[in-house]
Design an enzyme around this catalytic site. Structure first.
Site, PDB file in Angstrom:
ATOM      1  N   ASP A  94       0.819  -1.221   0.000  1.00 31.14           N
ATOM      2  CA  ASP A  94       0.000   0.000   0.000  1.00 31.14           C
ATOM      3  C   ASP A  94       0.854   1.274   0.000  1.00 31.14           C
ATOM      4  O   ASP A  94       0.392   2.329   0.398  1.00 31.14           O
ATOM      5  CB  ASP A  94      -0.942   0.005   1.215  1.00 31.14           C
TER       6      ASP A  94
ATOM      7  N   LYS B  47       4.903   1.493  15.901  1.00 27.04           N
ATOM      8  CA  LYS B  47       3.833   2.382  16.393  1.00 27.04           C
ATOM      9  C   LYS B  47       3.997   2.796  17.860  1.00 27.04           C
ATOM     10  O   LYS B  47       3.142   2.502  18.701  1.00 27.04           O
ATOM     11  CB  LYS B  47       2.468   1.734  16.142  1.00 27.04           C
TER      12      LYS B  47
ATOM     13  N   ASP C 203       1.961   6.123   2.616  1.00 24.72           N
ATOM     14  CA  ASP C 203       1.285   4.870   2.933  1.00 24.72           C
ATOM     15  C   ASP C 203      -0.193   5.151   2.682  1.00 24.72           C
ATOM     16  O   ASP C 203      -0.832   5.862   3.450  1.00 24.72           O
ATOM     17  CB  ASP C 203       1.558   4.531   4.402  1.00 24.72           C
TER      18      ASP C 203
HETATM   19  N1  GDD Z   1      -0.509 -11.344   2.874  1.00 25.41           N
HETATM   20  C1  GDD Z   1      -0.727 -10.590   3.928  1.00 25.41           C
HETATM   21  N2  GDD Z   1      -1.164 -11.161   5.079  1.00 25.41           N
HETATM   22  N3  GDD Z   1      -0.541  -9.267   3.827  1.00 25.41           N
HETATM   23  C2  GDD Z   1      -0.775  -8.505   4.927  1.00 25.41           C
HETATM   24  C3  GDD Z   1      -1.221  -9.041   6.147  1.00 25.41           C
HETATM   25  C4  GDD Z   1      -1.429 -10.465   6.225  1.00 25.41           C
HETATM   26  O1  GDD Z   1      -1.825 -11.021   7.245  1.00 25.41           O
HETATM   27  N4  GDD Z   1      -1.372  -8.035   7.046  1.00 25.41           N
HETATM   28  C5  GDD Z   1      -1.016  -6.904   6.406  1.00 25.41           C
HETATM   29  N5  GDD Z   1      -0.668  -7.178   5.127  1.00 25.41           N
HETATM   30  C6  GDD Z   1      -0.202  -6.243   4.103  1.00 25.41           C
HETATM   31  C7  GDD Z   1      -1.157  -5.085   3.929  1.00 25.41           C
HETATM   32  O2  GDD Z   1      -2.061  -5.385   2.885  1.00 25.41           O
HETATM   33  C8  GDD Z   1      -0.218  -3.951   3.557  1.00 25.41           C
HETATM   34  O3  GDD Z   1       0.049  -3.927   2.171  1.00 25.41           O
HETATM   35  C9  GDD Z   1       1.086  -4.306   4.278  1.00 25.41           C
HETATM   36  O4  GDD Z   1       1.002  -5.688   4.596  1.00 25.41           O
HETATM   37  C10 GDD Z   1       1.324  -3.494   5.569  1.00 25.41           C
HETATM   38  O5  GDD Z   1       0.195  -3.616   6.393  1.00 25.41           O
HETATM   39  P1  GDD Z   1      -0.566  -2.335   6.970  1.00 25.41           P
HETATM   40  O6  GDD Z   1      -1.728  -2.827   7.750  1.00 25.41           O
HETATM   41  O7  GDD Z   1      -0.807  -1.334   5.897  1.00 25.41           O
HETATM   42  O8  GDD Z   1       0.515  -1.818   8.014  1.00 25.41           O
HETATM   43  P2  GDD Z   1       0.751  -0.317   8.532  1.00 25.41           P
HETATM   44  O9  GDD Z   1       0.596   0.653   7.428  1.00 25.41           O
HETATM   45  O10 GDD Z   1      -0.065  -0.104   9.747  1.00 25.41           O
HETATM   46  O11 GDD Z   1       2.319  -0.366   8.976  1.00 25.41           O
HETATM   47  C11 GDD Z   1       3.315  -0.927   8.137  1.00 25.41           C
HETATM   48  O12 GDD Z   1       3.698  -0.009   7.113  1.00 25.41           O
HETATM   49  C12 GDD Z   1       4.369   1.193   7.573  1.00 25.41           C
HETATM   50  C13 GDD Z   1       4.799   1.988   6.335  1.00 25.41           C
HETATM   51  O13 GDD Z   1       3.772   2.137   5.445  1.00 25.41           O
HETATM   52  C14 GDD Z   1       4.546  -1.307   8.983  1.00 25.41           C
HETATM   53  O14 GDD Z   1       5.404  -2.061   8.172  1.00 25.41           O
HETATM   54  C15 GDD Z   1       5.272  -0.081   9.544  1.00 25.41           C
HETATM   55  O15 GDD Z   1       6.465  -0.489  10.198  1.00 25.41           O
HETATM   56  C16 GDD Z   1       5.631   0.866   8.398  1.00 25.41           C
HETATM   57  O16 GDD Z   1       6.212   2.078   8.921  1.00 25.41           O
HETATM   58 MG    MG Z   2      -0.106   0.580   5.499  1.00 27.36          MG
END
Ligand code: GDD
Ligand code: MG
Length: 312
Positions: A105, A155, A213
């Protein structure tokens, strides 16, 4: 070389649109987020592995109809989402050596080959891309020394964040990282694996340009606006669209959309097949596919007619 794209999250902050479409397929400047990532991959990436779970069928259908050129594409499904780490472990059989991994994303100007080159140069266990923000509390935050990451906190509370440098969600990982991830259960890369990797040598690379993001309405629209600005365009529209009304920046309009003469649109994404009737007004909003809008939609994610709402 392989690249894994994590594309299985529920996209909860983008509901109700994500009840219909998985987040990686939400269009940014009329191109699904996941295709922005695939198009940025270095040539040496011959195989793209999509780790999918929620709405796998919708993703599969899109990719069968729009296969990326010149690369093998594999979809690997988790029956139930395994978390960011569990998803990578689950695709282990598809990986043959050091690899790239991406949160599905993220829209950014990063050149991922910088990460793979640095992985070799620094003999690191992992190289992760970093971005500077004002408020790091929604992200994974790093503490650095001489380019090496000393601590990773996912976080944190704002007053407990060690810096304002965050993980930008793109990584080059050595093959050995797979051995650190326990199989068969939900694992968070950020909470369980990065803290171990810090001990083994995790290098951080800040980059400049743009980064978002795209996990909320505001940030999807910001990403859309950034890409349109980069293209030098205020507005783009897909084939078969008829725009009679007043559309102002920065707006992406999909295919076969009708915007009637006295309709107004600004800073929005209007997906394929929508009709905006005379007198309607859409501002700062995302309109899902095939919607008919008659009134005012201000600061909304507008999407109707979905089914199979997940339990969580
Ligand atoms: N296949 C799969 N399975 N993908 C997953 C799963 C899962 O169980 N859970 C999450 N994802 C995918 C989401 O679709 C997304 O593309 C990505 O992993 C990150 O998940 P998010 O839910 O968007 O996480 P976030 O935005 O809260 O935090 C993450 O991204 C930040 C930067 O954008 C973390 O990696 C943070 O450390 C980082 O700063
Ligand atoms: Mg994200």
């Amino acid at each position: 070389m392989e690249a894994v794209i994590l594309a299985g999250g529920y996209g909860t902050r983008l509901r109700p649109l994500t009840y219909k479409i998985p987040k990686p397929l939400i269009p940014i400047a009329n191109k699904p987020m996941v295709m922005h990532i695939i198009d940025s991959l270095p040539q040496k990436v011959e195989k793209v592995i999509l780790a999918v779970s929620y709405k796998r069928d919708v993703l599969q259908k899109y990719l069968e109809e729009n296969p990326p050129e010149g690369r093998e594409l594999v979809l690997v499904e988790e029956k139930e989402p395994l978390g960011t780490g569990g998803a990578i472990k689950n695709v282990e059989r598809e990986i043959s050596g050091d690899f790239l991994a991406f949160n599905g994303d993220v829209i950014s100007s990063l050149d991922p080959s910088v990460l793979t080159n640095t992985l070799i140069e620094k003999k690191a266990g992992a190289v992760i891309s970093l971005w500077r923000v004002n408020d790091p509390s929604h992200y994974g935050v790093v503490e650095m020394r001489d380019g090496w990451i000393r601590r990773f906190v996912e976080k944190p509370r704002l007053n407990e964040a060690p810096s304002n440098l965050i993980s930008a969600g793109a990584y080059a990982l050595s093959y050995d990282v797979l051995d650190l991830i326990p199989p068969g259960r939900v694992v968070s890369l950020e909470r369980e694996i990065w803290p171990i990797l810090v001990e083994k040598g995790m290098y951080g690379m800040e980059f400049r340009g743009y980064w978002t993001d795209a996990g909320t309405r505001e940030r999807v629209l910001e990403a859309n606006s950034l890409i349109l600005q980069g293209m030098g365009k205020k507005l783009i529209a897909g084939n078969g669209s008829e725009i009679l009304g007043n559309v102002t920046e920065h707006t992406s309009i999909g295919k076969n959309v009708i915007i009637d003469g006295s309709a107004e649109v600004s800073n929005s994404i209007i997906m394929d097949g929508c009709i905006l009737e005379n007198g309607s007004k859409v501002v700062d909003s995302i309109i899902g596919p095939e919607e008919r809008i008659a009134g005012r939609v201000i600061g909304e994610i507008f999407c109707t007619g979905y089914s199979n709402v997940p339990k969580n």
